[in-house]
Design a protein around this motif. Structure first.
Motif, short mmCIF file in Angstrom:
data_model
loop_
_atom_site.label_atom_id
_atom_site.label_comp_id
_atom_site.label_asym_id
_atom_site.label_seq_id
_atom_site.Cartn_x
_atom_site.Cartn_y
_atom_site.Cartn_z
N LEU A 219 0.84 -0.99 0.00
CA LEU A 219 -0.06 0.05 0.06
C LEU A 219 1.03 1.14 -0.05
O LEU A 219 0.55 2.18 -0.73
N LEU A 220 1.91 1.33 0.97
CA LEU A 220 2.75 2.55 0.91
C LEU A 220 3.36 2.75 -0.27
O LEU A 220 3.57 3.72 -0.83
N ASN A 221 3.90 1.76 -0.89
CA ASN A 221 4.57 1.86 -2.07
C ASN A 221 3.89 2.09 -3.29
O ASN A 221 3.96 2.97 -4.18
N GLU A 222 2.75 1.42 -3.53
CA GLU A 222 1.86 1.68 -4.66
C GLU A 222 1.15 2.96 -4.64
O GLU A 222 0.82 3.67 -5.63
N GLN A 223 0.71 3.62 -3.45
CA GLN A 223 -0.14 4.72 -3.42
C GLN A 223 0.87 5.78 -2.96
O GLN A 223 0.29 6.99 -2.84
N GLU A 229 1.86 9.28 7.41
CA GLU A 229 0.43 9.68 7.03
C GLU A 229 -0.43 8.15 7.23
O GLU A 229 -1.66 8.29 7.78
N LEU A 230 0.17 7.26 6.99
CA LEU A 230 -0.54 6.08 6.80
C LEU A 230 -0.65 5.64 8.56
O LEU A 230 -1.93 5.28 8.88
N ARG A 231 0.07 5.97 9.24
CA ARG A 231 -0.06 5.75 10.76
C ARG A 231 -1.20 6.62 11.38
O ARG A 231 -2.06 6.44 12.17
N GLU A 232 -1.37 7.86 10.83
CA GLU A 232 -2.19 8.63 11.19
C GLU A 232 -3.76 8.54 10.93
O GLU A 232 -4.94 8.46 11.43
N MET A 233 -3.69 7.76 9.51
CA MET A 233 -4.91 7.12 8.93
C MET A 233 -5.52 6.18 9.87
O MET A 233 -6.72 6.03 9.71
N VAL A 234 -4.60 5.23 10.39
CA VAL A 234 -5.03 4.21 10.92
C VAL A 234 -5.56 4.34 12.36
O VAL A 234 -6.33 3.78 12.93
N ALA A 235 -4.77 5.27 13.13
CA ALA A 235 -5.15 5.67 14.53
C ALA A 235 -6.13 6.85 14.74
O ALA A 235 -5.91 7.83 14.61
N SER A 236 -7.21 6.15 15.06
CA SER A 236 -8.59 7.19 15.33
C SER A 236 -8.27 7.67 16.99
O SER A 236 -7.63 6.82 17.76
N PRO A 237 -8.85 8.70 17.16
CA PRO A 237 -9.13 9.28 18.48
C PRO A 237 -9.32 8.48 19.54
O PRO A 237 -10.55 7.93 19.21
N GLY A 238 -8.56 8.24 20.44
CA GLY A 238 -9.05 7.31 21.74
C GLY A 238 -9.29 5.59 21.39
O GLY A 238 -9.69 4.91 22.00
N GLY A 239 -8.89 5.23 20.09
CA GLY A 239 -9.03 4.02 19.74
C GLY A 239 -7.82 3.07 20.03
O GLY A 239 -6.96 3.22 20.86
N THR A 240 -7.99 1.95 19.44
CA THR A 240 -7.04 0.50 19.84
C THR A 240 -5.61 0.97 19.19
O THR A 240 -4.74 0.67 19.95
N THR A 241 -5.77 1.68 18.02
CA THR A 241 -4.33 1.89 17.48
C THR A 241 -3.42 2.68 18.18
O THR A 241 -2.23 2.37 18.48
#
Ligand SMILES: NC(=O)c1ccc[n+]([C@@H]2O[C@H](COP(=O)([O-])OP(=O)(O)OC[C@H]3O[C@@H](n4cnc5c(N)ncnc54)[C@H](OP(=O)(O)O)[C@@H]3O)[C@@H](O)[C@H]2O)c1
Length: 272
Positions: A219-223, A229-241
């Motif tokens: 994903l990182l490579n193709e897009q 940026e990916l880390r921020e996309m996955v980590a939602s506020p107060g969530g598991t990540t």
């Protein structure tokens, strides 16, 4: 025997390189001579190659003919370099033969001292070449011709992406790409252990950990997404990540990885 390629040391790396070259017809099997250390390795090496390819043990009288090839691949272990017996007479009437060395930590200077009648190139492939998904760093010796450079690129391209570097960058290249598969394997193993501890069956956990790493890299490579940026996309506020990321930062995982690459590069320089 009129050879186009001589292989000194026909182990895992040399076999991975040669397989697509023979399959694609870049080298005819009957024009390749490969030398192994022991007689018992001859049959094992031949299992996966056409019978026309000649494989002999280093004690066989035919072995010295490997030095008559215009291109020679040196793929023994670095500590075996002193065992190699070079022919005393020059068998090449026109131009210097090309020596492609895979030997980790053996510098161009040392190669040129050991092989004064060759032009030399250092090649640093990594283990994913075995799955034709490798990376190879190349550092050219002074006397390598344009024609020889093209040939070397063609040898490594079927199994890897090729990077031409100043020799002084090869230690850092190796610390990331050659040692890297071990760091990644450790991460996959640890992530799978975590999933088992959290309740998944072992086999499924191993598979999912593997696919998570492979899919993320793709994903990182193709897009062309930056890792942060990916880390921020996955980590939602107060969530598991974000809870997990906080834990990773407290444990110093980021700086441990930075230091791992630095220390591997330093060790590579020491060994050289
Ligand atoms: N694996 C990696 O990720 C990697 C990455 C970059 C570079 N490299 C480099 O690639 C080189 C080869 O690694 P490898 O993993 O392919 O090693 P390998 O599987 O152990 O192969 C070494 C080969 O050299 C042969 N050999 C031993 N002594 C010999 C002699 N006196 N004359 C001729 N052949 C002899 C061995 O034969 P016997 O088995 O019969 O002794 C074997 O066929 C190493 O220098 C390594 O630094 C490896």
């Amino acid at each position: 025997m009129l050879l186009s390629l001589g292989v000194i040391g026909f182990g895992r790396m040399a076999q991975a390189l040669l397989t697509p070259l023979i399959e694609n017809g870049d080298f005819k099997p009957d024009s390749v001579l490969a030398v192994v250390g022991q007689q018992k390795s001859v049959e094992v090496a031949l299992e996966d190659f056409p019978k026309e390819l000649k494989v002999v043990a280093s004690s066989d009288p035919i072995a010295k003919e490997v030095w008559t090839a215009p291109v020679q691949l040196l793929a023994i272990k670095p500590q075996q370099l002193n065992e190699i017996k070079l022919p005393t007479i020059n068998t090449h009437s026109s131009g210097k033969p090309l020596l492609i060395s895979l030997l980790a930590g053996i510098t161009l200077r040392r190669l040129q001292e050991s092989f004064p009648k060759h032009s030399c190139v250092r090649a640093v492939p990594n283990t994913p070449v075995l799955a034709k998904a490798g990376l190879t760093g190349l550092a050219w010796g002074k006397e390598v011709t344009m024609e020889q450079k093209t040939l070397v690129r063609n040898i490594f391209t079927p199994i890897s992406e090729v990077f031409e570097l100043p020799e002084k960058q090869l230690d850092a290249f190796l610390a990331l790409t050659s040692s890297g598969p071990a760091y990644v394997a450790l991460m996959i193993e640890a992530l799978a252990d975590g999933a088992v501890a959290a309740g998944l069956p072992r086999q499924r956990a191993n598979y999912l950990a593997n696919r998570t790493l492979a899919g993320t890299a793709l994903l990182l490579n193709e897009q062309k997404i930056h890792p942060s940026e990916l880390r921020e996309m996955v980590a939602s506020p107060g969530g598991t990540t974000i809870a997990a990321l906080r834990h990773l930062e407290m444990a110093g995982v980021r700086s441990a990885l930075i230091e791992a690459v630095v220390v591997a590069a330093e060790r590579s320089r020491e060994l050289a």
